[in-house]
Design a protein around this motif. Structure first.
Motif, short mmCIF file in Angstrom:
data_model
loop_
_atom_site.label_atom_id
_atom_site.label_comp_id
_atom_site.label_asym_id
_atom_site.label_seq_id
_atom_site.Cartn_x
_atom_site.Cartn_y
_atom_site.Cartn_z
N ARG A 234 0.87 -1.17 0.00
CA ARG A 234 0.00 0.00 0.00
C ARG A 234 0.91 1.23 0.00
O ARG A 234 1.12 1.87 1.03
CB ARG A 234 -0.94 -0.01 1.21
N PRO A 235 1.48 1.57 -1.17
CA PRO A 235 2.49 2.63 -1.22
C PRO A 235 1.93 3.98 -0.79
O PRO A 235 0.76 4.30 -1.03
CB PRO A 235 2.89 2.66 -2.70
N THR A 236 2.78 4.77 -0.16
CA THR A 236 2.39 6.10 0.31
C THR A 236 2.92 7.20 -0.59
O THR A 236 2.70 8.39 -0.31
CB THR A 236 2.89 6.32 1.74
N GLY A 237 3.63 6.85 -1.65
CA GLY A 237 4.19 7.86 -2.54
C GLY A 237 4.33 7.35 -3.95
O GLY A 237 3.97 6.20 -4.27
N SER A 238 4.84 8.19 -4.81
CA SER A 238 5.05 7.87 -6.22
C SER A 238 6.53 7.84 -6.53
O SER A 238 7.36 8.34 -5.77
CB SER A 238 4.37 8.92 -7.11
N GLY A 239 6.85 7.24 -7.67
CA GLY A 239 8.24 7.21 -8.10
C GLY A 239 8.64 5.86 -8.63
O GLY A 239 7.81 4.94 -8.74
N PRO A 240 9.91 5.70 -8.96
CA PRO A 240 10.37 4.41 -9.48
C PRO A 240 10.41 3.34 -8.38
O PRO A 240 10.90 3.59 -7.27
CB PRO A 240 11.78 4.72 -10.00
N VAL A 241 9.86 2.17 -8.70
CA VAL A 241 9.98 1.00 -7.82
C VAL A 241 11.12 0.16 -8.38
O VAL A 241 11.09 -0.26 -9.53
CB VAL A 241 8.68 0.19 -7.79
N GLU A 242 12.13 -0.06 -7.55
CA GLU A 242 13.30 -0.82 -8.00
C GLU A 242 13.41 -2.12 -7.22
O GLU A 242 13.22 -2.15 -6.00
CB GLU A 242 14.57 0.00 -7.79
N LEU A 243 13.70 -3.20 -7.95
CA LEU A 243 13.94 -4.51 -7.36
C LEU A 243 15.38 -4.90 -7.66
O LEU A 243 15.82 -4.86 -8.81
CB LEU A 243 12.99 -5.56 -7.93
N LEU A 244 16.12 -5.27 -6.61
CA LEU A 244 17.51 -5.66 -6.76
C LEU A 244 17.70 -7.03 -6.13
O LEU A 244 17.48 -7.21 -4.93
CB LEU A 244 18.43 -4.65 -6.08
N TRP A 245 18.09 -8.01 -6.96
CA TRP A 245 18.37 -9.36 -6.49
C TRP A 245 19.88 -9.57 -6.40
O TRP A 245 20.64 -9.06 -7.25
CB TRP A 245 17.82 -10.41 -7.45
N GLN A 246 20.31 -10.35 -5.42
CA GLN A 246 21.72 -10.71 -5.27
C GLN A 246 21.83 -12.19 -4.91
O GLN A 246 21.04 -12.68 -4.09
CB GLN A 246 22.38 -9.88 -4.16
N ASP A 247 22.82 -12.89 -5.52
CA ASP A 247 23.02 -14.28 -5.12
C ASP A 247 24.38 -14.43 -4.46
O ASP A 247 25.16 -13.48 -4.34
CB ASP A 247 22.80 -15.25 -6.29
N ASP A 248 24.67 -15.66 -4.00
CA ASP A 248 25.89 -15.87 -3.21
C ASP A 248 27.14 -16.02 -4.05
O ASP A 248 28.22 -16.28 -3.51
CB ASP A 248 25.71 -17.08 -2.28
N GLN A 249 27.02 -15.86 -5.37
CA GLN A 249 28.19 -15.85 -6.24
C GLN A 249 28.48 -14.47 -6.80
O GLN A 249 29.25 -14.31 -7.74
CB GLN A 249 28.02 -16.87 -7.37
N GLY A 250 27.83 -13.46 -6.24
CA GLY A 250 28.08 -12.09 -6.65
C GLY A 250 27.28 -11.61 -7.84
O GLY A 250 27.45 -10.48 -8.31
N ARG A 251 26.37 -12.43 -8.35
CA ARG A 251 25.52 -12.01 -9.46
C ARG A 251 24.40 -11.11 -8.95
O ARG A 251 23.89 -11.31 -7.84
CB ARG A 251 24.89 -13.21 -10.16
N THR A 252 24.03 -10.14 -9.76
CA THR A 252 22.92 -9.26 -9.41
C THR A 252 22.00 -9.08 -10.61
O THR A 252 22.39 -9.29 -11.76
CB THR A 252 23.42 -7.87 -8.96
N ALA A 253 20.77 -8.73 -10.32
CA ALA A 253 19.79 -8.38 -11.36
C ALA A 253 18.98 -7.21 -10.83
O ALA A 253 18.70 -7.13 -9.62
CB ALA A 253 18.89 -9.56 -11.70
N ARG A 254 18.60 -6.32 -11.72
CA ARG A 254 17.89 -5.12 -11.31
C ARG A 254 16.75 -4.83 -12.28
O ARG A 254 16.92 -4.94 -13.50
CB ARG A 254 18.85 -3.94 -11.27
N GLU A 255 15.60 -4.50 -11.73
CA GLU A 255 14.45 -4.08 -12.55
C GLU A 255 13.86 -2.81 -11.94
O GLU A 255 13.85 -2.64 -10.72
CB GLU A 255 13.37 -5.17 -12.58
N GLN A 256 13.35 -1.94 -12.81
CA GLN A 256 12.74 -0.69 -12.33
C GLN A 256 11.46 -0.42 -13.09
O GLN A 256 11.41 -0.55 -14.33
CB GLN A 256 13.72 0.48 -12.50
#
Length: 262
Positions: A234-256
């Motif tokens: 139930r967001p209280t504001g506007s703007g970019p929502v960013e998702l950042l995943w990290q695994d135990d081998q240093g890989r990352t993924a990002r979505e906005q």
């Protein structure tokens, strides 16, 4: 209060018939599991205001749908701070931890988990006033899920899909869905020659709105391969929502994605 003292207290109350209906001490099943006792640290949990949903029977222990929801106004002074899920019958009992900020507006999480055997699953919610809530659900598993072979190409690891409405009215619940390709290799499986396969886990998902933290998920080996997450917010504001995943081998993924209160 140490773990032994908590266990003794539960046993004493049970023997004296002092277990109150509407509290987790009605069965005190949680008191038999060290990881839960250690987390509670002497606090006696309530069973009101928390929901744990799992199927009564699962034919595939490698992908068991689960939902945890906790009632809370989610204000700065009265909110859910964290939700912990435990499957004590698994090789590693802690399934995941979800940490919530007031800006999330709700504490309602769904995902898929692995269950090694038929067992009782527990969810514990920690509240900002120091109290705790606990829910439990028994699941009968036909096929063990912790030794199941992961599927998918290694080229697809960390490939993501995310869905979120572009806008919502103030106070309206918003559904955030995400899926990421990842083997979630537990370290418990062996190859054809009996050699243990190396552990390779997705460790963390951080979700922010306009740079402000909303939810952080910490994954353990009992989360299913190709982790799926559904959150009601139930967001209280506007703007970019960013998702950042990290695994135990240093890989990352990002979505906005862009989100707007209308």
């Amino acid at each position: 209060m140490n773990r032994r003292a908590v266990l003794q207290r539960a046993i004493t109350l049970a023997a004296g018939g002092l277990l109150l209906p509407g509290t987790a001490l009605a069965t005190a099943a949680w008191a038999r599991h060290a990881a839960i006792v250690d987390l509670l640290a002497g606090r006696v949990p309530d069973t009101d205001g928390i929901l744990l949903e799992l199927p009564a029977v699962s034919e595939d222990g490698s992908s068991v749908p689960m939902r945890v929801a906790v009632e809370s106004p989610m204000t700065a002074d009265a909110r859910v701070t964290a939700v912990h899920v435990f499957a004590p019958g698994n090789p590693s009992p802690t399934v995941l931890t979800a940490r919530f900020q007031p800006e999330a507006g709700m504490a309602d999480l769904s995902t898929r988990i692995r269950l090694n055997a038929s067992q009782r699953v527990f969810a514990v919610a920690e509240m900002s006033d120091g109290s705790v809530r606990l829910a439990e659900q028994s699941v009968r598993v036909t096929v063990s899920g912790c030794l199941t072979t992961a599927t998918g190409s290694s080229d697809d690891i960390m490939r993501t899909r995310v869905r979120l409405p572009g806008s919502a009215a103030p106070g309206e619940p918003v559904e955030l869905l995400s899926l990421i390709q990842h083997p979630m290799e537990t370290g418990f499986r062996q190859d054809a020659n009996g050699v243990p396969l190396p552990r390779h886990l997705l460790e963390r998902l951080q979700i922010t709105l306009a740079g402000q933290p909303l939810v952080e998920l910490l994954f353990q080996s009992s989360v299913s391969a190709n982790p799926y997450v559904r959150l009601l917010l139930r967001p209280t504001g506007s703007g970019p929502v960013e998702l950042l995943w990290q695994d135990d081998q240093g890989r990352t993924a990002r979505e906005q994605l862009e989100f707007q209160l209308r």
